[in-house]
Motif scaffolding. Structure first.
Motif, short mmCIF file in Angstrom:
data_model
loop_
_atom_site.label_atom_id
_atom_site.label_comp_id
_atom_site.label_asym_id
_atom_site.label_seq_id
_atom_site.Cartn_x
_atom_site.Cartn_y
_atom_site.Cartn_z
N ALA A 47 -33.25 40.40 9.56
CA ALA A 47 -33.19 40.10 8.12
C ALA A 47 -31.92 40.64 7.48
O ALA A 47 -31.89 40.94 6.29
N LEU A 48 -30.84 40.76 8.25
CA LEU A 48 -29.56 41.22 7.73
C LEU A 48 -28.72 40.04 7.23
O LEU A 48 -28.90 38.92 7.71
N PRO A 49 -27.77 40.30 6.32
CA PRO A 49 -26.86 39.23 5.91
C PRO A 49 -26.00 38.77 7.08
O PRO A 49 -25.69 39.54 8.00
N GLY A 50 -25.59 37.52 7.05
CA GLY A 50 -24.90 36.92 8.17
C GLY A 50 -23.63 37.62 8.60
O GLY A 50 -23.31 37.67 9.79
N TRP A 51 -22.88 38.22 7.65
CA TRP A 51 -21.61 38.84 8.03
C TRP A 51 -21.80 40.02 8.97
O TRP A 51 -20.87 40.39 9.71
N THR A 52 -22.98 40.64 8.97
CA THR A 52 -23.21 41.79 9.85
C THR A 52 -23.45 41.39 11.29
O THR A 52 -23.52 42.26 12.17
N LEU A 53 -23.60 40.10 11.56
CA LEU A 53 -23.97 39.65 12.90
C LEU A 53 -22.77 39.14 13.70
O LEU A 53 -22.94 38.61 14.80
N GLY A 54 -21.57 39.32 13.18
CA GLY A 54 -20.37 38.86 13.88
C GLY A 54 -19.88 39.85 14.91
O GLY A 54 -20.43 40.94 15.09
N PRO A 55 -18.79 39.52 15.63
CA PRO A 55 -18.26 40.36 16.71
C PRO A 55 -17.71 41.70 16.23
O PRO A 55 -17.57 42.62 17.02
N ASP A 56 -17.41 41.82 14.92
CA ASP A 56 -16.96 43.10 14.39
C ASP A 56 -18.12 44.02 14.03
O ASP A 56 -17.90 45.15 13.59
N ALA A 57 -19.34 43.53 14.22
CA ALA A 57 -20.51 44.33 13.88
C ALA A 57 -21.52 44.30 15.02
O ALA A 57 -21.30 44.88 16.07
N LEU A 58 -22.63 43.54 14.88
CA LEU A 58 -23.73 43.65 15.83
C LEU A 58 -23.60 42.76 17.05
O LEU A 58 -24.28 42.99 18.05
N GLU A 59 -22.77 41.72 17.00
CA GLU A 59 -22.70 40.78 18.13
C GLU A 59 -21.90 41.36 19.28
O GLU A 59 -20.87 42.01 19.09
N TYR A 60 -22.40 41.13 20.50
CA TYR A 60 -21.73 41.62 21.71
C TYR A 60 -21.99 40.62 22.82
O TYR A 60 -23.10 40.52 23.33
N HIS A 61 -20.96 39.83 23.17
CA HIS A 61 -21.06 38.82 24.23
C HIS A 61 -22.29 37.93 24.05
O HIS A 61 -23.03 37.65 25.00
N GLY A 62 -22.49 37.46 22.83
CA GLY A 62 -23.59 36.55 22.54
C GLY A 62 -24.92 37.21 22.31
O GLY A 62 -25.91 36.53 22.07
N ASP A 63 -24.97 38.52 22.38
CA ASP A 63 -26.21 39.25 22.16
C ASP A 63 -26.14 40.05 20.87
O ASP A 63 -25.07 40.43 20.41
N LEU A 64 -27.32 40.31 20.31
CA LEU A 64 -27.48 41.37 19.33
C LEU A 64 -27.45 42.69 20.11
O LEU A 64 -28.11 42.83 21.13
N ASN A 65 -26.67 43.66 19.64
CA ASN A 65 -26.55 44.95 20.32
C ASN A 65 -26.82 46.04 19.30
O ASN A 65 -25.99 46.33 18.43
N LEU A 66 -28.00 46.68 19.40
CA LEU A 66 -28.39 47.67 18.41
C LEU A 66 -27.68 49.00 18.60
O LEU A 66 -27.51 49.75 17.63
N MET A 67 -27.24 49.32 19.82
CA MET A 67 -26.39 50.50 20.01
C MET A 67 -25.09 50.31 19.25
O MET A 67 -24.60 51.21 18.55
N LYS A 68 -24.52 49.12 19.36
CA LYS A 68 -23.28 48.83 18.66
C LYS A 68 -23.47 48.92 17.15
O LYS A 68 -22.58 49.36 16.42
N ALA A 69 -24.64 48.55 16.65
CA ALA A 69 -24.92 48.66 15.22
C ALA A 69 -24.76 50.11 14.76
O ALA A 69 -24.15 50.39 13.72
N LEU A 79 -22.99 52.46 16.21
CA LEU A 79 -21.60 52.87 16.32
C LEU A 79 -20.75 52.32 15.18
O LEU A 79 -19.89 53.02 14.63
N VAL A 80 -20.97 51.06 14.84
CA VAL A 80 -20.13 50.41 13.82
C VAL A 80 -20.43 50.94 12.43
O VAL A 80 -19.51 51.18 11.63
#
Length: 452
Positions: free
Chosen positions: A171-193, A195-196
């Motif tokens: 339920a996050l806004p779309g901009w948070t799901l890009g490669p500069d945030a939660l996206e990682y090689h086509g996956d959602l990555n919560l560890m990366k969330a 870190l970012v």
């Protein structure tokens, strides 16, 4: 200062390993040092404790984004100056802690945390998330303007799922799901969330903080971690040890002792329990996993058993379990599968040396426990093992191979045959201070710096 920790487990209510141990003691020490401390964790169906329900809510109270979450309850336990809040969702009402649908479950959990805190009037000055299960909370905290810390306990586990499916769980806004945030090689990555979006990122040892910026240990996130280091956002703070829980002088599971001479009774007890001969005892208490290098230990057993008795306690990988079960037919090898807290204490106390051939080890607590009990560690020189095992106490090796492990154990065996030198190592080990006082002060300094 009000500090809220968010974690997937907390001893003694829920625990699968070191994360639960850390959350079982760090908040208490922070409270002792003056911080108003709250811990938020799931209300598992198998929770070891009876929280008092203090709030229950359904939609629209917890409508976050387009998908409202229904049937949320909050339980509270106050213990040793710490407020423990347990969030109950139907998806967590099952025995055990972790399952195949955990990314989905912890997305739901992550969406509820800030709303629940608001509902019950808890306003954090700093929110401190632990490992990937708290990653989504860090994203929401960033959007809410809260100051945050995120601690990596084990970078290998990242909470990944196909982002096309998982995006709607957040339920996050779309901009948070890009490669500069939660996206990682086509996956959602919560560890990366985590870190970012965190204002500061810590690991559980200084050496591990350096290692994870390299391809060997970075688990694919080393580029981001290098950037965090350059920005001054990544540091390492060594874990402490609950020195009241792990104290050979007061441990009810072992004959009490406070020096090298008194340790002999614990060794005799362990020797008798498993019918071992008079060769020294090499102990292992571990998850049976690739990370822990247990396969290296198994491959080294032909070299070890002529000189050592080997006692292993642990559960996990079925192939490693089967191999150790087979080796247990050997008169100098004992293996007990699964978790057994009293036996763990007896091994820490009764073994002469303790093996940790880890491929990587963010911090490790077993080496601290073993030294507190006068059991000298044989460790691979990685992660927190480098930071915590002095060369004049333990025995280290660099290469992750059975040959290197065997060589370090041979060095330890030679030292064992020099009783005065061995006893001196034991006395130095038992005198070490692994308390949480210093690390807690470092965390408080970090919280204050963020709060400016």
């Amino acid at each position: 200062m009000r500090v809220v920790h968010v974690a997937s487990e907390v001893f003694p209510f829920s625990r699968s390993g070191g994360l639960g141990d850390v959350l079982g003691i760090l908040p208490e020490v922070l409270a002792d040092q003056g911080a108003q401390t709250t811990v938020v964790s799931p209300w598992y169906g198998s929770l070891a404790g009876q929280p008092t329900e203090i709030w229950r809510g359904t939609s629209p109270e917890l409508s976050v984004g387009p998908a409202p979450i229904h049937d949320v309850r909050v339980g509270e336990i106050i213990q040793n100056g710490v407020q423990y809040l347990f969030i109950g969702l139907p998806e967590f009402d099952r025995p055990g802690l972790y399952f195949d649908d955990d990314v989905y479950r912890f997305c739901l959990f992550g969406r509820t945390v800030l709303s629940v805190l608001h509902q019950i009037g808890v306003k954090p000055d700093v929110l401190h998330g632990h490992d990937w299960q708290s990653g989504l909370v860090l994203a929401y905290a960033h959007l809410a303007g809260l100051r945050t810390v995120f601690t990596i306990h084990n970078l290998q586990y990242q909470g990944r799922w196909n982002i096309e499916e998982a995006a709607r769980w957040t339920a996050l806004p779309g901009w948070t799901l890009g490669p500069d945030a939660l996206e990682y090689h086509g996956d959602l990555n919560l560890m990366k969330a985590g870190l970012v979006f965190a204002d500061a990122v810590t690991t559980v040892s200084p050496n591990y903080a350096q290692e994870i910026t390299t391809p060997e240990y970075g688990e694919g996130l080393q580029g981001l971690l290098v950037r965090l280091t350059i920005e001054g956002r990544l540091t390492g703070i060594i874990n402490g040890l609950d020195q009241e829980r792990w104290d050979p002088r007061t441990d009810p599971d072992v004959p009490p002792y406070g020096d090298a001479a008194g340790k002999a009774a614990a060794t005799a007890l362990l020797r008798g329990e498993f019918g071992l001969d008079d060769a020294p005892i090499l102990g292992v208490v571990s998850r049976l996993a690739d990370q822990k290098g247990i396969d290296l230990l198994i491959e080294a057993l032909p070299d070890l058993t002529p000189h050592w008795n080997v006692v292993v306690l642990g559960g996990g990988d079925p192939l490693l379990t089967a191999a150790l079960s087979g080796w247990a037919q050997h008169p100098r090898v004992a293996f007990v599968g699964g978790l057994n807290e009293p036996l763990a204490h007896r091994i820490y106390a009764g073994a002469d040396a303790f093996a940790m051939p880890s491929r990587f080890e963010p911090c490790g607590l077993s080496q601290m426990i073993s030294m507190r009990y006068g059991t000298l560690p044989v460790v691979r020189l990685t992660g927190g093992l480098v930071d915590t095992v002095p060369a004049d106490i333990g025995f280290g090796f660099a290469e992750a191979s059975p040959q290197a492990l065997s060589a370090a154990c041979a060095e330890a065996r030679s030292e064992y045959d020099r009783p005065d030198e061995w006893r001196a190592r034991i006395e130095r080990a038992m005198a070490l201070d692994f308390s949480w006082q210093g690390p807690a002060q470092q965390y408080l300094a970090l919280y204050r710096r963020l709060g400016r």
